[in-house]
Design a protein around this motif. Sequence first.
Motif, PDB file in Angstrom:
ATOM      1  N   GLN A 155      80.368  26.304  -5.819  1.00 16.24           N
ATOM      2  CA  GLN A 155      79.509  27.025  -4.882  1.00 16.24           C
ATOM      3  C   GLN A 155      79.246  28.437  -5.407  1.00 16.24           C
ATOM      4  OE1 GLN A 155      78.451  25.343  -1.601  1.00 16.24           O
ATOM      5  NE2 GLN A 155      76.905  26.681  -2.493  1.00 16.24           N
ATOM      6  N   ARG A 156      80.279  29.074  -5.945  1.00 11.36           N
ATOM      7  CA  ARG A 156      80.107  30.417  -6.524  1.00 11.36           C
ATOM      8  C   ARG A 156      79.182  30.345  -7.734  1.00 11.36           C
ATOM      9  NH1 ARG A 156      83.598  34.265  -9.651  1.00 11.36           N
ATOM     10  NH2 ARG A 156      82.181  36.028 -10.014  1.00 11.36           N
ATOM     11  N   ARG A 157      79.388  29.366  -8.612  1.00 10.53           N
ATOM     12  CA  ARG A 157      78.553  29.270  -9.805  1.00 10.53           C
ATOM     13  C   ARG A 157      77.089  29.026  -9.454  1.00 10.53           C
ATOM     14  NH1 ARG A 157      82.539  25.484 -13.631  1.00 10.53           N
ATOM     15  NH2 ARG A 157      83.968  27.194 -14.233  1.00 10.53           N
ATOM     16  N   TYR A 164      71.582  30.769  -9.204  1.00  2.00           N
ATOM     17  CA  TYR A 164      70.297  30.504  -8.552  1.00  2.00           C
ATOM     18  C   TYR A 164      70.060  31.313  -7.284  1.00  2.00           C
ATOM     19  CZ  TYR A 164      70.981  26.519 -11.620  1.00  2.00           C
ATOM     20  OH  TYR A 164      71.229  25.729 -12.710  1.00  2.00           O
ATOM     21  N   GLY A 165      71.047  32.088  -6.846  1.00  3.29           N
ATOM     22  CA  GLY A 165      70.888  32.847  -5.623  1.00  3.29           C
ATOM     23  C   GLY A 165      70.124  34.146  -5.824  1.00  3.29           C
ATOM     24  N   TRP A 166      69.840  34.843  -4.733  1.00  6.11           N
ATOM     25  CA  TRP A 166      69.072  36.091  -4.814  1.00  6.11           C
ATOM     26  C   TRP A 166      69.917  37.239  -5.343  1.00  6.11           C
ATOM     27  CZ3 TRP A 166      69.841  40.548  -1.739  1.00  6.11           C
ATOM     28  CH2 TRP A 166      70.808  40.415  -0.731  1.00  6.11           C
ATOM     29  N   ARG A 167      71.252  37.081  -5.310  1.00  7.72           N
ATOM     30  CA  ARG A 167      72.167  38.004  -5.980  1.00  7.72           C
ATOM     31  C   ARG A 167      73.462  37.272  -6.249  1.00  7.72           C
ATOM     32  NH1 ARG A 167      76.323  39.442  -2.699  1.00  7.72           N
ATOM     33  NH2 ARG A 167      76.011  39.758  -0.459  1.00  7.72           N
ATOM     34  N   ALA A 208      62.291  23.690 -15.116  1.00  9.58           N
ATOM     35  CA  ALA A 208      63.220  23.799 -13.986  1.00  9.58           C
ATOM     36  C   ALA A 208      63.774  25.215 -13.874  1.00  9.58           C
ATOM     37  CB  ALA A 208      64.354  22.800 -14.151  1.00  9.58           C
ATOM     38  N   ARG A 209      64.147  25.807 -15.007  1.00  7.95           N
ATOM     39  CA  ARG A 209      64.688  27.162 -14.978  1.00  7.95           C
ATOM     40  C   ARG A 209      63.627  28.167 -14.537  1.00  7.95           C
ATOM     41  NH1 ARG A 209      68.375  27.141 -20.538  1.00  7.95           N
ATOM     42  NH2 ARG A 209      70.132  25.969 -19.654  1.00  7.95           N
ATOM     43  N   ALA A 210      62.384  27.939 -14.936  1.00  8.16           N
ATOM     44  CA  ALA A 210      61.300  28.842 -14.520  1.00  8.16           C
ATOM     45  C   ALA A 210      61.099  28.783 -13.007  1.00  8.16           C
ATOM     46  CB  ALA A 210      60.010  28.476 -15.247  1.00  8.16           C
ATOM     47  N   VAL A 211      61.128  27.565 -12.444  1.00 12.47           N
ATOM     48  CA  VAL A 211      60.977  27.411 -10.995  1.00 12.47           C
ATOM     49  C   VAL A 211      62.117  28.101 -10.263  1.00 12.47           C
ATOM     50  CG1 VAL A 211      61.001  25.736  -9.101  1.00 12.47           C
ATOM     51  CG2 VAL A 211      59.649  25.280 -11.153  1.00 12.47           C
ATOM     52  N   ILE A 212      63.327  27.939 -10.770  1.00 16.45           N
ATOM     53  CA  ILE A 212      64.491  28.545 -10.137  1.00 16.45           C
ATOM     54  C   ILE A 212      64.412  30.070 -10.222  1.00 16.45           C
ATOM     55  CG2 ILE A 212      66.989  28.850 -10.358  1.00 16.45           C
ATOM     56  CD1 ILE A 212      67.037  25.842 -11.223  1.00 16.45           C
ATOM     57  N   ARG A 213      63.965  30.596 -11.370  1.00 10.30           N
ATOM     58  CA  ARG A 213      63.828  32.047 -11.500  1.00 10.30           C
ATOM     59  C   ARG A 213      62.775  32.590 -10.541  1.00 10.30           C
ATOM     60  NH1 ARG A 213      64.633  31.114 -17.141  1.00 10.30           N
ATOM     61  NH2 ARG A 213      62.385  31.021 -17.476  1.00 10.30           N
ATOM     62  N   LEU A 214      61.657  31.865 -10.402  1.00  9.38           N
ATOM     63  CA  LEU A 214      60.616  32.291  -9.469  1.00  9.38           C
ATOM     64  C   LEU A 214      61.130  32.301  -8.035  1.00  9.38           C
ATOM     65  CD1 LEU A 214      57.495  30.447 -10.943  1.00  9.38           C
ATOM     66  CD2 LEU A 214      57.872  32.920 -10.859  1.00  9.38           C
ATOM     67  N   ARG A 215      61.906  31.260  -7.691  1.00 10.61           N
ATOM     68  CA  ARG A 215      62.484  31.203  -6.347  1.00 10.61           C
ATOM     69  C   ARG A 215      63.407  32.386  -6.113  1.00 10.61           C
ATOM     70  NH1 ARG A 215      67.291  29.647  -4.487  1.00 10.61           N
ATOM     71  NH2 ARG A 215      67.433  28.904  -2.345  1.00 10.61           N
ATOM     72  N   ARG A 216      64.239  32.705  -7.103  1.00 15.19           N
ATOM     73  CA  ARG A 216      65.168  33.820  -6.971  1.00 15.19           C
ATOM     74  C   ARG A 216      64.413  35.145  -6.815  1.00 15.19           C
ATOM     75  NH1 ARG A 216      69.447  33.496 -11.344  1.00 15.19           N
ATOM     76  NH2 ARG A 216      67.652  33.855 -12.680  1.00 15.19           N
ATOM     77  N   MET A 217      63.338  35.313  -7.602  1.00 13.88           N
ATOM     78  CA  MET A 217      62.528  36.526  -7.493  1.00 13.88           C
ATOM     79  C   MET A 217      61.890  36.637  -6.107  1.00 13.88           C
ATOM     80  SD  MET A 217      60.736  36.450 -11.258  1.00 13.88           S
ATOM     81  CE  MET A 217      59.512  37.679 -10.800  1.00 13.88           C
ATOM     82  N   ALA A 218      61.423  35.500  -5.562  1.00 17.95           N
ATOM     83  CA  ALA A 218      60.811  35.513  -4.238  1.00 17.95           C
ATOM     84  C   ALA A 218      61.831  35.892  -3.168  1.00 17.95           C
ATOM     85  CB  ALA A 218      60.206  34.138  -3.929  1.00 17.95           C
ATOM     86  N   LEU A 219      63.029  35.347  -3.282  1.00 16.05           N
ATOM     87  CA  LEU A 219      64.079  35.684  -2.327  1.00 16.05           C
ATOM     88  C   LEU A 219      64.403  37.175  -2.373  1.00 16.05           C
ATOM     89  CD1 LEU A 219      66.544  32.674  -2.745  1.00 16.05           C
ATOM     90  CD2 LEU A 219      65.183  33.208  -0.736  1.00 16.05           C
ATOM     91  N   ARG A 220      64.510  37.724  -3.594  1.00 14.98           N
ATOM     92  CA  ARG A 220      64.812  39.149  -3.721  1.00 14.98           C
ATOM     93  C   ARG A 220      63.683  39.993  -3.132  1.00 14.98           C
ATOM     94  NH1 ARG A 220      67.073  39.027  -9.979  1.00 14.98           N
ATOM     95  NH2 ARG A 220      69.185  38.303  -9.469  1.00 14.98           N
ATOM     96  N   LEU A 221      62.439  39.585  -3.374  1.00 19.68           N
ATOM     97  CA  LEU A 221      61.293  40.320  -2.864  1.00 19.68           C
ATOM     98  C   LEU A 221      61.283  40.341  -1.346  1.00 19.68           C
ATOM     99  CD1 LEU A 221      58.540  41.733  -3.262  1.00 19.68           C
ATOM    100  CD2 LEU A 221      57.505  39.450  -3.316  1.00 19.68           C
ATOM    101  N   PHE A 222      61.451  39.173  -0.737  1.00 22.72           N
ATOM    102  CA  PHE A 222      61.392  39.100   0.715  1.00 22.72           C
ATOM    103  C   PHE A 222      62.600  39.763   1.360  1.00 22.72           C
ATOM    104  CE2 PHE A 222      58.543  35.324  -0.086  1.00 22.72           C
ATOM    105  CZ  PHE A 222      57.392  36.010   0.279  1.00 22.72           C
ATOM    106  N   ARG A 223      63.754  39.702   0.688  1.00 24.93           N
ATOM    107  CA  ARG A 223      64.927  40.410   1.209  1.00 24.93           C
ATOM    108  C   ARG A 223      64.637  41.910   1.269  1.00 24.93           C
ATOM    109  NH1 ARG A 223      69.514  38.065   3.513  1.00 24.93           N
ATOM    110  NH2 ARG A 223      70.513  40.012   2.955  1.00 24.93           N
ATOM    111  N   GLY A 224      63.969  42.406   0.238  1.00 27.03           N
ATOM    112  CA  GLY A 224      63.636  43.821   0.186  1.00 27.03           C
ATOM    113  C   GLY A 224      62.684  44.238   1.286  1.00 27.03           C
TER     114      GLY A 224
END
Length: 252
Positions: free
Chosen positions: A113-115, A120-123, A226-242
Motif C-alpha cells: 500500500q505504501r509502495r 502513483y499517489g499525489w504525494r 501506462a506510466r504516462a497515464v499514471i503520471r498525468l493522473r498524479r499531476m491532476a490530483l496535485r493540481l486539484f489538491r492545490g
Amino acid sequence: MHADNLSYDEAVRIVKEMIDKTFKTEFLMALPVTVRPLASARISTLVAGTKKYAADPLARTTAITRMISHIIRLGIDNGRVKRMIEHVNDMHDRSGVEDEDRIYILSILVVWQRRMIDLYGWRRLTPVEVNALVVTYEVIGRRMHLECMPGTYEDYEHFVDGYERQHFREEQINIQMAGLVLTQIRAMSGGIGGRIALAVQLYSMDELLRKSIGYPALRPVSRAVARAVIRLRRMALRLFRGKGWHPARLAT
C-alpha cells in the motif's frame, strides 16, 4: 508528532484519515494489492478449497481487508469487530493457514500500500503516516494471535520481499484463482471510466506479480503508455489538491 512515538489510537486516526480523505483514490485503486496473495500457490490452494470462493471470489479474497476496514472505523474493541476477528481466526485455523502466510497478508497492506501510494499517489507518505501503518497492523496482528509481526517498516519490507522471492512463481492454481477475481472485478467495472481505471491498475502490476498469476510481461510501449497515464493522473490530483479539490472527485 514524532513518527516513533505514536500510540495505537493516534495511529488508527491517521490511517483512517489516509483511507477516507488524504489518499482515498489510491486506496480505491488497490487491485495490485488485492490479488497479490494469490501469487503464492500455498495461499491460492487454501483459498480454492473454501466452499464460497467460486460464488464470490472477490469477497473471499478481501475478507481480511474488509475486517480491517471495520477495525479502523469501529474500533478494535467493538463487539462486532471482536466477532469478526474470532471468525477470521477460526476460519484460518480450520483451513490450516500457516502463520507466515497470515503475517504476509497483513504485511502487504503496509508495504505494498505504501509502495503504490509513493509511486502513483499525489504525494509520498510521510514518516508519521508510514509508522501509523506499522503500529496499526502490529496491534491487529496480535489480536489475530500473530506474535511475530515485524517491528519496523524496514522489517516489513524485508519480510515481504523474502516471502515473495520464496513463494511467488507461475502455478496453474494461481492463474485460476486470480483469474476468477479479475473476471469478477471486470464485471463490476461499469462504464468507460471504470474500464480505464481497471486497465491502469492491471498495467501497474509489477513483473513478479504478473508472471506469478499468468499475465505476460508488458511490452515497452505498453509500459510507457501506462506510466504516462499514471503520471498525468498524479499531476491532476496535485493540481486539484492545490485548488482545494478533494481527490475523491477524480475517483472512478
